[in-house]
Write a protein that holds these residues in place. Structure first.
Motif, PDB file in Angstrom:
ATOM      1  N   LYS A  79       0.460  -1.417   0.403  1.00  0.00           N
ATOM      2  CA  LYS A  79      -0.128   0.012   0.039  1.00  0.00           C
ATOM      3  C   LYS A  79       0.973   1.363  -0.155  1.00  0.00           C
ATOM      4  N   ALA A  80       1.842   1.307   1.105  1.00  0.00           N
ATOM      5  CA  ALA A  80       3.069   2.418   1.336  1.00  0.00           C
ATOM      6  C   ALA A  80       3.983   1.860   0.943  1.00  0.00           C
ATOM      7  N   LEU A  81       4.612   2.678   0.421  1.00  0.00           N
ATOM      8  CA  LEU A  81       6.245   2.302   0.149  1.00  0.00           C
ATOM      9  C   LEU A  81       6.926   3.747   0.918  1.00  0.00           C
ATOM     10  N   VAL A  82       7.978   3.727   1.812  1.00  0.00           N
ATOM     11  CA  VAL A  82       8.872   4.278   2.053  1.00  0.00           C
ATOM     12  C   VAL A  82       9.885   4.274   2.441  1.00  0.00           C
ATOM     13  N   ILE A  83      10.745   5.360   1.427  1.00  0.00           N
ATOM     14  CA  ILE A  83      12.109   5.332   1.168  1.00  0.00           C
ATOM     15  C   ILE A  83      12.744   5.540   1.722  1.00  0.00           C
ATOM     16  N   LEU A  84      13.178   5.182   3.133  1.00  0.00           N
ATOM     17  CA  LEU A  84      15.199   6.316   3.840  1.00  0.00           C
ATOM     18  C   LEU A  84      15.781   6.512   3.080  1.00  0.00           C
ATOM     19  N   GLY A  85      16.347   7.501   2.124  1.00  0.00           N
ATOM     20  CA  GLY A  85      17.179   7.218   1.647  1.00  0.00           C
ATOM     21  C   GLY A  85      17.566   6.472   1.102  1.00  0.00           C
ATOM     22  N   GLY A  86      18.869   6.559   0.191  1.00  0.00           N
ATOM     23  CA  GLY A  86      19.460   5.508  -1.063  1.00  0.00           C
ATOM     24  C   GLY A  86      18.350   6.246  -2.435  1.00  0.00           C
ATOM     25  N   ASN A  87      18.622   5.358  -3.175  1.00  0.00           N
ATOM     26  CA  ASN A  87      18.607   5.560  -4.503  1.00  0.00           C
ATOM     27  C   ASN A  87      18.472   3.392  -5.674  1.00  0.00           C
ATOM     28  N   PRO A  88      17.423   2.983  -4.622  1.00  0.00           N
ATOM     29  CA  PRO A  88      17.312   1.854  -5.302  1.00  0.00           C
ATOM     30  C   PRO A  88      16.483   2.049  -6.725  1.00  0.00           C
ATOM     31  N   VAL A  89      15.401   2.570  -7.417  1.00  0.00           N
ATOM     32  CA  VAL A  89      15.608   2.988  -8.790  1.00  0.00           C
ATOM     33  C   VAL A  89      16.933   2.905  -9.876  1.00  0.00           C
ATOM     34  N   TYR A  90      17.734   3.387  -9.004  1.00  0.00           N
ATOM     35  CA  TYR A  90      19.566   3.338 -10.246  1.00  0.00           C
ATOM     36  C   TYR A  90      20.026   2.477  -9.696  1.00  0.00           C
ATOM     37  N   ASP A  91      20.316   1.860  -8.499  1.00  0.00           N
ATOM     38  CA  ASP A  91      21.693   1.212  -7.702  1.00  0.00           C
ATOM     39  C   ASP A  91      20.672  -0.176  -7.795  1.00  0.00           C
ATOM     40  N   ALA A  92      19.403  -0.481  -7.598  1.00  0.00           N
ATOM     41  CA  ALA A  92      18.802  -2.037  -7.365  1.00  0.00           C
ATOM     42  C   ALA A  92      18.995  -3.264  -9.023  1.00  0.00           C
ATOM     43  N   VAL A 152      18.847  -5.346 -11.659  1.00  0.00           N
ATOM     44  CA  VAL A 152      18.642  -4.665 -12.488  1.00  0.00           C
ATOM     45  C   VAL A 152      17.141  -5.256 -13.015  1.00  0.00           C
ATOM     46  N   ASP A 153      17.475  -6.877 -12.617  1.00  0.00           N
ATOM     47  CA  ASP A 153      16.229  -7.858 -13.256  1.00  0.00           C
ATOM     48  C   ASP A 153      15.473  -7.784 -12.539  1.00  0.00           C
ATOM     49  N   LEU A 154      15.123  -6.766 -11.177  1.00  0.00           N
ATOM     50  CA  LEU A 154      14.536  -6.378 -10.683  1.00  0.00           C
ATOM     51  C   LEU A 154      13.117  -5.584 -11.002  1.00  0.00           C
ATOM     52  N   ALA A 155      13.447  -4.908 -12.260  1.00  0.00           N
ATOM     53  CA  ALA A 155      13.214  -3.678 -12.382  1.00  0.00           C
ATOM     54  C   ALA A 155      12.211  -3.249 -11.701  1.00  0.00           C
ATOM     55  N   PHE A 156      13.381  -2.336 -10.720  1.00  0.00           N
ATOM     56  CA  PHE A 156      12.322  -1.943  -9.062  1.00  0.00           C
ATOM     57  C   PHE A 156      11.429  -0.444  -9.916  1.00  0.00           C
ATOM     58  N   GLY A 157      12.352   0.664 -10.330  1.00  0.00           N
ATOM     59  CA  GLY A 157      11.481   1.289 -10.956  1.00  0.00           C
ATOM     60  C   GLY A 157      10.259   0.961 -10.856  1.00  0.00           C
ATOM     61  N   ASP A 158      10.019   0.463 -12.244  1.00  0.00           N
ATOM     62  CA  ASP A 158       8.490  -0.235 -12.791  1.00  0.00           C
ATOM     63  C   ASP A 158       7.505  -0.264 -11.164  1.00  0.00           C
ATOM     64  N   ALA A 159       8.726  -1.415 -10.624  1.00  0.00           N
ATOM     65  CA  ALA A 159       8.212  -1.958  -9.332  1.00  0.00           C
ATOM     66  C   ALA A 159       7.510  -0.836  -8.163  1.00  0.00           C
ATOM     67  N   VAL A 160       7.951   0.562  -8.126  1.00  0.00           N
ATOM     68  CA  VAL A 160       7.655   1.639  -7.133  1.00  0.00           C
ATOM     69  C   VAL A 160       6.602   2.034  -7.642  1.00  0.00           C
ATOM     70  N   LYS A 161       6.464   2.376  -8.652  1.00  0.00           N
ATOM     71  CA  LYS A 161       5.375   2.686  -9.789  1.00  0.00           C
ATOM     72  C   LYS A 161       4.014   2.192  -9.533  1.00  0.00           C
ATOM     73  N   LYS A 162       4.362   1.101  -9.040  1.00  0.00           N
ATOM     74  CA  LYS A 162       3.124   0.336  -8.532  1.00  0.00           C
ATOM     75  C   LYS A 162       2.152   0.922  -7.179  1.00  0.00           C
ATOM     76  N   ALA A 163       3.499   0.942  -6.489  1.00  0.00           N
ATOM     77  CA  ALA A 163       2.708   1.887  -5.188  1.00  0.00           C
ATOM     78  C   ALA A 163       1.754   2.481  -5.186  1.00  0.00           C
ATOM     79  N   PRO A 164       0.632   2.399  -4.548  1.00  0.00           N
ATOM     80  CA  PRO A 164      -0.526   3.566  -4.540  1.00  0.00           C
ATOM     81  C   PRO A 164       0.068   4.704  -4.267  1.00  0.00           C
ATOM     82  N   LEU A 165       0.954   4.341  -2.770  1.00  0.00           N
ATOM     83  CA  LEU A 165       1.422   5.461  -2.231  1.00  0.00           C
ATOM     84  C   LEU A 165       3.077   5.402  -1.575  1.00  0.00           C
ATOM     85  N   SER A 166       4.047   6.016  -2.935  1.00  0.00           N
ATOM     86  CA  SER A 166       5.352   5.451  -2.473  1.00  0.00           C
ATOM     87  C   SER A 166       6.242   7.196  -1.609  1.00  0.00           C
ATOM     88  N   ILE A 167       6.973   6.551  -0.986  1.00  0.00           N
ATOM     89  CA  ILE A 167       7.679   8.148  -0.047  1.00  0.00           C
ATOM     90  C   ILE A 167       8.899   7.697  -0.338  1.00  0.00           C
TER      91      ILE A 167
END
Lengths: 1019, 179, 480
Positions: free
Chosen positions: A441-454, A456-471
């Motif tokens: 429901k809600a993803l709280v990202i405290l620091g870091g830059n997972p979308v950039y450095d996760a 690549v096979d996790l396609a983390f950027g797209d995954a984050v987009k799926k969260a209704p609330l991302s902080i």
């Protein structure tokens, strides 16, 4: 609080008046917010067409936003003794930089409330007075005009209040709430995490960073059945075997390692050893806060001095490096073996078998000689050796290594273990899965830059987009920040309270030196808010966590360390059968060509990509600046038919396409002699897209091909891509042309003829045609640099840049050979073209007594001081450049253009007021940090000390910036007329020699010849 | 002639240096002392013929050289060793060797100044008026005419006698010019 | 082409005497004065327009330089000096031939100098003007360039460092410029008087009148004048030698391999004479053709100059060889590297070998009388020589600097467009000054030529030479 007001005036007022209405209008706020991303990326290249706009934007932004100030807790020393504050004098505060699951204990110089210079904290067990490049440069991030300054909702400026409303709507039981943080090594944050777990039982907390050493912990899990972290005592080790582990620089979790290791690089004294008692005398004097950094030399003296009488003199250790990339550890190594990353595993197995740690047949026949010799050497040094492996290697390797250390009786001697926790990447995988399945429901990202450095096979950027609330909480609006619904500006560690546990578990308080420059908050405050529903004060959270009374608290702040918090060492018994099982089940990894992933020397995982100092700090091996490359050996390059076409002002590198599991990235090659064949090293942290003006579009992004199955290394396809890419480096020639520049000899030779470095000096007699100046009296400053200790890590370069306001010139100007660094690290290759050795030579102004630069200056802008310094009078210099031409060391730097032009108001706050900012058309160079000398002089006068022959200074009372930060204690500066001083001792050393001495320029900086201690059986 | 005090002298205009030379020699023999020759280019030996003393310019220039040399030495010694001594490349505050180039240059410079302005001075220049310019044919002097003037102030000067004398020397043209 | 009308007009005036072969003093006056007197021709304006616009480029580049910084050039670390000092030495070198011809040849009683010395001296002045630009603007802060002069200034009340060769340069070059100007002017005074007396308009009369200071050619005037001229010649001779010696000290006094060489002073002086004479030939070939003064600037003059070029060119070649020998014989590895690697085979080999072929090989053709008396050939060679001499300075500066002691600091120099256009612009300035000179001043020393005619006892004699020489035959009695 005075100094904090000062900041207010400097920034706020200055622009308030003129831009008052403007900065209030939301339209303007928008414009400010948007102006930064639009700034030209090459602003530093001096090519930008919109500099004016950018600078204005930056300044106005600052003006507009300094308005949003929070009431902030007092910084302790001021609260205590405002009357003790002398305006114009700098103060020093202890703090610590949380970094990659560890911490560096720091002492920060604050001038009128502005933190301007970062140095290591002598009292901290892991820094021991030294500071790495990243920690030192981090102060520049504080004043980065492209910092994230305000809350963003869907990319639009918003406020903390509106965020609070949203945050309050999180499900109370934490259903679908996920927190993704960087490695948690802050007790306070860990505590809050615990509270959160109980308040929101359904919530989950995941930790991720691109470069962890989880495989190491996992290995211990296999060997000991428990998550343990090895701690090394290099002081005791005669033999060190580094397996794909750059423990001297990149993967270093404790600068103490370097200190201890380099202490053991000193050869056992041959003839009459120079006494070091004077040096040792000063060793331990307690340092009050302001003294903290002055205390530093004490440790330096201590660490650098050979073991005092009583102890047996253990002599020089021997370092074996088995690695794929040519790392600084490999440069230091006495014996180095190039292996593909996957072969390192087999090598370790073979070694274990040779040592009888595990049973089985050898795999790598061709390494037989090495294995035998190594095994023999290790056997001969039971309990006095260290075998250690790097995090790129799989868990099984670490398990075997643990077993080896146990077999050799090193465990409990040179290797001890402390408790630690696993941070497997699997957790992030799982989180990605949940995100994709919509379970979050809600993803709280405290620091870091997972979308950039996760991975690549996790396609983390797209995954984050799926969260209704991302902080996303972050110091900059990075790749993650732009995807998250909410972006929250994070406070820099120099402006927010916190605490942190370092590698060995010792806890430091992260003490801010300045109130937040912008409306930013720290991770603990965010979590605290999620818990309490109202904004807590970081200060109170930290103080509460520390459970200290006022006195204890003050001491902790002062020392920068909570005494006795270092983790207790646990006795672990490695289970041979379990390890053997693991070995037998070890998957056969590797392919024809393997790619390994390194954190960048300068940008780490990319978090420092907008830091101009680090972008322009040369890569220690390739000397490339403002770029990363795909590094490979000459042989492999030939096989792939790729090459670098050297150009007089840089190089044109063939582009290649690296493909791993279908993911591709295009990268320029760099051909590095000594690199393992059929292996390509990718430096991560570059190719950032969402970032400030400095880092945007610099280099390629290696994370784009990094799979979760091969965080360390993976087999890959390399194909030639059309076209070349222009790169620049600060050093184009890598051979000494047979000149006696870096004097080097094997230990054996040194023991026979200790004066080998002086040969020339002793045979060529030099004389002057004129009566030379008398320097036998008073303070005569000099420096001795131990080439045997220097690791080539660049710390001195950044220290100098920060201390002396050295401008950054940008890729284009570096290409033209106009870099401004006062100290450079010359790196020479010696020996075989394919498998050479390398040596470093720190090169700054040698302060020649008969300085050739002085005699040719027509306006006497560079003259000699009575204390033997080669002074530069900047405001007298007209800029003929004759002095630079006549300098045999080419250490003089000329301001060909106005390199400070692009520096905006905010960044100017980092400038050291003790050092002139040079205008264009003026020559500059190292001056032994003359401002520090003068400061000490004034201090001595003020305290009315008697001026003896040695001058009124205590030994090592003050140090040059480069010396202060050198973890290896390679640089020693002091009064050569003082028989007690370390430098005068070293100048008596057999290995001491003057570079280009035949010119009779009489350099005050001399070098201690390099020694290697190779295994004769591998000769 | 008392009623004509404004006469500068009598001009005799010749068409070749040789004739002028002869005339000068003859004039000297005839006892004339106050005479001056005007020519488009220097005629060697004419000074002796007229009994003029050699130029003193050389001595003036020598003085200039001495001054230049002294200034150069003092400048380098005083600035380097007295007024603002600086340790430069560990070298002595003042030494002769490195000072020689500047000593030489300043010596030459001042000598040259004296040589030029001394000459101009000795020639009474700049001076935009002189009686000779009253001579109708004076423009020929800078072209191809060779002129001898016997001045009225000469004791031997007599309008008619001198005229006859000069005519005898083969002057193409004779003319009295005003002072 | 430019002044064809001159040609016709002069012919008409001169033909009778020239054909009858009896140029009188008056003819000489005519021949020279006419150049400045005839109505200004359209082509002169065209020439002026072109040259001034090139000078304009120079102005623009300098403005850009001063406004932005030396960074607009290719200079870098380690190559702190690039085209700036190269061009400075190049122009200074060119200047030297002028003084040499007017002073040294004068002392040696070389009669053939008379008809070319005025022109050569002018060249000296204009070349020094071009050279002077560089030291002033090559500094990082040109607005402080005056600190190079020993005048107490408001900033840091301190003095210059008189040990610096650069300061010696300041004195040498400014002295050289001043003395050359004085020498030139002194020579001009009698001729200016001639112009004054021939002036048709009041303006010219006043202008030349003032310029000639009221010169009246009296025996007393000539007495002091000749003394002064002799002394100046005596002063200029060591001066001209000292100037390039001191310029060479900029390099010789340093400790840089390839610069630190005791052979530099004679080597530089020879090179200067070499390039200077080449430039005089280039200009003379053009001038005598445009202004139809072949009977005054005869083939003898040109041939003699070509002989000097041959001689100095050979000396320069010898110097190059000696450098290599010393590098090898000294056994100094740094020195040997500069010559045997950096120059002969290094990244700047192209520059080095073009220098050799232009400076050492090309002048050798002058051994053949046929070639050294052929106008087109000597014209080409004279230009080639100056290209070569430019390369010499570039090679000395760039190759020595780009690779010195520590290989880690090695680099390379590549000129920027500003470097190139600035150099181009200096030629504009050089030509502009000449265009004005030929228009308003006597380009040949009238009184000196007349003096020479008188000395050669019979005018016919002189004529024979003139005629003979202009037909390219070896004249009699002149060169003795």
């Amino acid at each position: 609080m005075i100094q904090i007001q000062g900041i207010g005036n400097q920034t706020g007022k200055k622009f308030w008046r003129s831009l008052d209405e403007l900065s209030n209008s939301p339209k303007f706020q928008n414009w400010v917010a948007q102006e930064f991303p639009e700034g030209a990326a090459d602003v530093m290249d001096g090519k930008s067409r919109r500099k004016f706009l950018q600078v204005m934007a930056a300044s106005m932004g600052l003006a507009g936003l300094t308005a949003c100030r929070r009431p902030v807790e007092k910084i302790l020393p001021y609260a205590k003794s405002v009357e003790g504050v002398v305006m114009g004098n700098s103060l020093h505060f202890a703090t610590a930089m949380p970094f990659n699951g560890g911490a560096q204990g720091l002492v920060v110089e604050s001038f009128d409330g502005r933190p301007i210079k970062i140095e290591g904290n002598t009292n901290h067990p892991e820094s021991r007075g030294a500071a790495g490049t990243l920690a030192q440069a981090s102060v520049l991030n504080l004043y980065d005009p492209d910092r994230s300054k305000e809350v963003l909702a869907d990319g639009k400026p918003s406020t903390w209040d509106s965020f609070s409303k949203v945050a309050a709507t999180l499900p109370a039981d934490g259903e679908g709430v996920r927190v993704l943080s960087t490695l948690v090594n802050s007790p306070t944050l860990a505590g809050l995490r615990g509270q959160l777990a109980s308040k929101m039982p359904k919530a989950k907390w995941v930790e991720y960073e691109a470069f962890t050493d989880d495989t190491l912990i996992e290995g211990s899990q296999i060997a000991f059945g428990d998550a343990l972290r090895p701690q090394f005592d290099f002081k005791k080790a005669n033999v060190v075997v580094a397996l794909d582990f750059d423990f001297l620089e990149l993967e270093n979790r404790s600068l103490g390692w370097v200190k201890d290791f380099s202490a053991r690089r000193k050869p056992a004294p041959v003839a009459a050893p120079a006494s070091h008692h004077g040096a040792a005398a000063d060793a331990h004097h307690a340092a009050p806060a302001a003294e903290a950094h002055h205390g530093a030399p004490a440790a330096t003296e201590h660490a650098a001095a050979p073991p005092a009488a009583g102890e047996a003199t253990p002599g020089m250790n021997r370092l074996y490096a088995i690695e794929s990339n040519f790392t600084l550890t490999g440069v230091m190594a006495d014996n180095r073996l190039r292996l593909k990353p996957s072969d390192v595993q087999n090598f370790v197995f073979d070694l274990a078998r040779a040592l009888g740690a595990i049973t089985g047949l050898q795999i790598l026949g061709q390494q037989d000689r090495w294995i035998k010799a190594l095994a023999k050497d290790l056997q001969a040094n039971r309990g006095k050796s260290i075998v250690l492996a790097g995090s790129r290697q799989p868990a099984v390797v670490h398990a075997v290594v643990a077993l080896i250390n146990q077999t050799l009786g090193n465990a409990g001697e040179t290797v001890t273990y402390t408790k630690d926790v696993r941070r497997p990447v699997a957790a992030l995988k799982e989180l990605a899965g949940e995100l994709n399945s919509g379970g979050v429901k809600a993803l709280v990202i405290l620091g870091g830059n997972p979308v950039y450095d996760a991975p690549v096979d996790l396609a983390f950027g797209d995954a984050v987009k799926k969260a209704p609330l991302s902080i996303h909480l972050g110091p900059e609006v990075n790749e993650t920040g732009v995807i998250a619904k909410w972006h929250l500006p994070e406070s820099h560690y120099l402006e927010a309270w916190g605490d942190v546990a370092s590698n060995d578990g010792s806890i430091s308080i992260v003490q801010p030196l300045i109130e937040p420059l912008f409306a930013t908050k720290s991770a603990i405050e965010i979590v605290g808010f999620l818990l309490a529903g109202k904004w807590p004060k970081g200060f109170e959270l930290v103080k509460a966590q520390s459970k200290l009374d006022e006195a204890g608290w003050r001491k902790a702040l002062h020392d920068g360390l909570l005494a006795g918090t270092a983790g207790a060492s646990v006795k672990g018994a490695a289970d041979k059968t379990k390890v053997e099982a693991a070995v037998n089940n070890a998957p056969k990894t590797g392919g024809r060509i393997e790619v390994q992933f390194f954190p960048s020397h300068n940008l780490w995982d990319g978090r420092f990509a907008n830091n101009a100092w680090l972008q322009e700090a040369p890569d220690p091996m390739s000397k490339l600046v403002w770029d990363n490359a795909a590094v490979m050996s000459p042989k492999t390059a030939k096989e792939l038919q790729v090459e670098i076409i050297p150009d007089d002002v840089g190089m044109y590198a063939q582009k290649i396409i690296v493909e791993i599991g279908g993911q591709k990235v295009e990268a320029p090659v760099y051909v590095l002699p000594g690199h393992a064949d059929n292996t390509v090293t990718l430096m991560c942290g570059y190719g950032r897209k969402e970032i400030g003006r400095v880092g945007r579009g610099i280099g390629y992004n290696a994370f784009a091909v990094r799979p979760s199955t091969g965080l360390g290394f993976a087999s890959a396809n390399i194909t030639k891509a059309p076209g070349t890419y222009y790169m620049v480096s600060t050093q184009e020639h890598h051979s000494q042309e047979g000149r006696p520049i870096v004097q080097e000899a094997p230990l054996a030779k040194y023991e026979k003829e200790p004066h080998f470095a002086k040969e020339e000096e002793e045979h060529v007699e030099l004389f002057s045609l004129f009566q030379e100046h008398d320097y036998s009296k008073g303070n005569q400053w000099g420096m001795a640099i131990d080439l045997n200790a220097c690791t080539g890590c660049n710390s001195c370069l950044i220290a100098c840049q920060s201390e002396n306001n050295i401008p950054v010139v940008g890729k284009e100007q570096v290409g033209k050979g106009r870099e401004m660094h006062w100290i450079r690290l010359d790196r020479y290759f010696t020996g075989d073209e394919e498998d050479p050795q390398a040596v470093y030579q720190p090169m700054a102004c040698q302060q020649c007594e008969n300085a050739p630069c002085e005699s040719v200056c027509p306006v006497a802008a560079t003259v000699h001081s009575p204390e033997g310094l080669n002074d530069m009078a900047y405001n007298r210099c007209v800029g003929t450049r004759y002095c630079a031409n006549n300098c045999p060391y080419k250490v003089r730097r000329f301001n060909y253009l106005n390199f400070h032009k692009d520096m905006d108001e905010l960044t100017k706050m980092v400038q050291n007021p003790d050092v002139t900012v040079r205008m264009r058309g003026v020559m500059e160079k190292c001056n032994y940090c003359v401002q520090r000398i003068q400061e000490a002089k004034i201090k001595a006068k003020a305290e009315g000390r008697a001026s003896g022959a040695a001058g009124p200074y205590k030994v090592g009372e003050f140090m040059t910036a480069c010396q202060q930060t050198c973890a290896a204690d390679a640089i020693v500066f002091g009064n050569i007329n003082d028989p007690e001083s370390k430098v005068s001792q070293l100048k008596k050393d057999h290995r001491n020699y003057a570079l280009l001495h035949e010119l009779n320029v009489k350099p005050r900086t001399t070098y201690l010849a390099k020694l290697r201690n190779p295994n004769p059986e591998l000769a | 002639m008392a009623d004509k005090p404004s006469i500068h002298g009598l001009v005799a205009d010749f068409d070749s240096p040789d004739k002028l030379m002869d005339a000068v020699k003859a004039a000297r023999k005839a006892g004339y002392t106050k005479m001056e020759a005007y020519t488009p280019f220097p005629i060697h030996g004419i000074d002796d013929a007229m009994g003029a003393k050699p130029s003193i310019l050389g001595y003036l220039v020598l003085g200039g050289s001495a001054t230049g040399l002294t200034i150069a030495v003092l400048l380098q010694w005083w600035t380097g060793a007295v007024d603002y001594p600086l340790v430069i490349a560990g070298k002595p505050y003042f030494a002769l060797e490195p000072s020689i180039p500047i000593i030489f240059e300043l010596t030459v410079l001042l000598s040259a100044f004296v040589a030029v302005f001394g000459m101009i001075g000795l020639n009474g220049l700049p001076n935009l008026y002189h009686p000779i310019f009253n001579y109708s044919g004076h423009k020929g002097i800078t072209d191809d005419r060779f002129v001898l003037v016997i001045e009225a102030s000469d004791r031997e000067f007599d309008a008619t006698a001198t005229r006859d004398f000069l005519t005898a020397q083969g002057a193409d043209k004779l003319e009295l010019i005003e002072a | 082409m430019a002044e064809l009308t001159h040609a016709q007009e002069m012919k008409e005036r001169l033909t009778p005497s020239l054909t009858t072969g009896h140029p009188t003093y008056h003819d000489v006056t005519e021949a020279v004065s006419i150049i400045a007197e005839v109505k200004t021709h359209r082509n002169w304006y065209i020439a002026l327009a072109i040259s001034t616009s090139i000078t304009g480029i120079l102005g623009l580049m300098l403005a850009y330089l001063v406004a932005t910084g030396v960074g607009v050039w290719g200079n870098n670390s380690p190559v702190g000096w690039g085209w700036d000092i190269t061009n400075f030495v190049f122009w200074i070198g060119i200047g030297h031939a002028g003084t040499l011809i007017s002073a040294i040849l004068f002392l040696f009683r070389q009669k053939w100098r008379t008809s070319i010395n005025r022109f050569a001296e002018a060249m000296t002045l204009f070349a020094v003007a071009c050279a002077g630009i560089y030291p002033a603007v090559h500094v990082g802060r040109p607005w402080r360039a005056y600190w190079l002069f020993p005048i107490p200034n408001e900033f840091l009340n301190m003095w210059q460092n008189f040990r610096s060769p650069l300061l010696w340069d300041v004195f040498a070059v400014s002295t050289y410029a001043t003395v050359s100007a004085l020498f030139w002017y002194v020579g001009l005074i009698p001729d200016l008087a001639t112009f004054r007396d021939r002036a048709k308009t009041k303006g010219k009369q006043i202008a030349y009148g003032i310029a000639s200071l009221g010169w009246r050619g009296s025996a007393t005037h000539w007495k002091n004048y000749e003394k002064s001229y002799m002394i100046l010649a005596g002063l200029s001779t060591p001066l001209v030698l000292s100037v390039h010696t001191i310029v060479s000290f900029d390099f010789a006094v340093s400790i840089l391999p390839g610069w630190h060489t005791t052979i530099f002073p004679p080597y530089f002086v020879a090179g200067a004479i070499f390039s200077g004479f080449a430039m005089v030939v280039t200009l003379m070939v053009i001038a005598r053709w445009i202004y139809k003064v072949e009977h005054l600037v005869t083939m003898t003059h040109l041939e003699n100059m070509n002989k000097v070029i041959l001689a100095t060119g050979t000396i320069v070649g010898y110097a190059y060889a000696t450098e290599f020998f010393t590098a090898w014989y000294s056994g100094n590895p740094y020195e040997s590297y500069v010559f045997f690697v950096s120059r002969a085979t290094g990244p700047y080999a192209w520059a080095y070998w073009s220098m050799i072929s232009c400076n050492v090989i090309s002048p050798q053709f002058f051994w053949f009388k046929k070639l050294r008396t052929s106008l087109p050939f000597m014209f080409v060679i004279s230009i080639v020589v100056n290209i070569g001499m430019w390369f010499e300075r570039f090679v000395i500066i760039a190759t020595s600097l780009h690779r010195d002691y520590l290989p880690a600091s090695w680099g390379y120099f590549r000129p920027s467009f500003v470097d190139i256009l600035t150099f181009f612009g200096t030629f504009g300035l050089f030509i502009t000054l000449f265009v004005f000179f030929t228009r308003f001043l006597p380009i040949i020393a009238i009184s000196e030529v007349k003096g020479m005619m008188a000395q050669t006892h019979h005018e016919e004699h002189f004529l024979d030479e003139a005629v003979a020489a202009s037909e390219g035959k070896q004249p009699v009695g002149v060169a003795h």
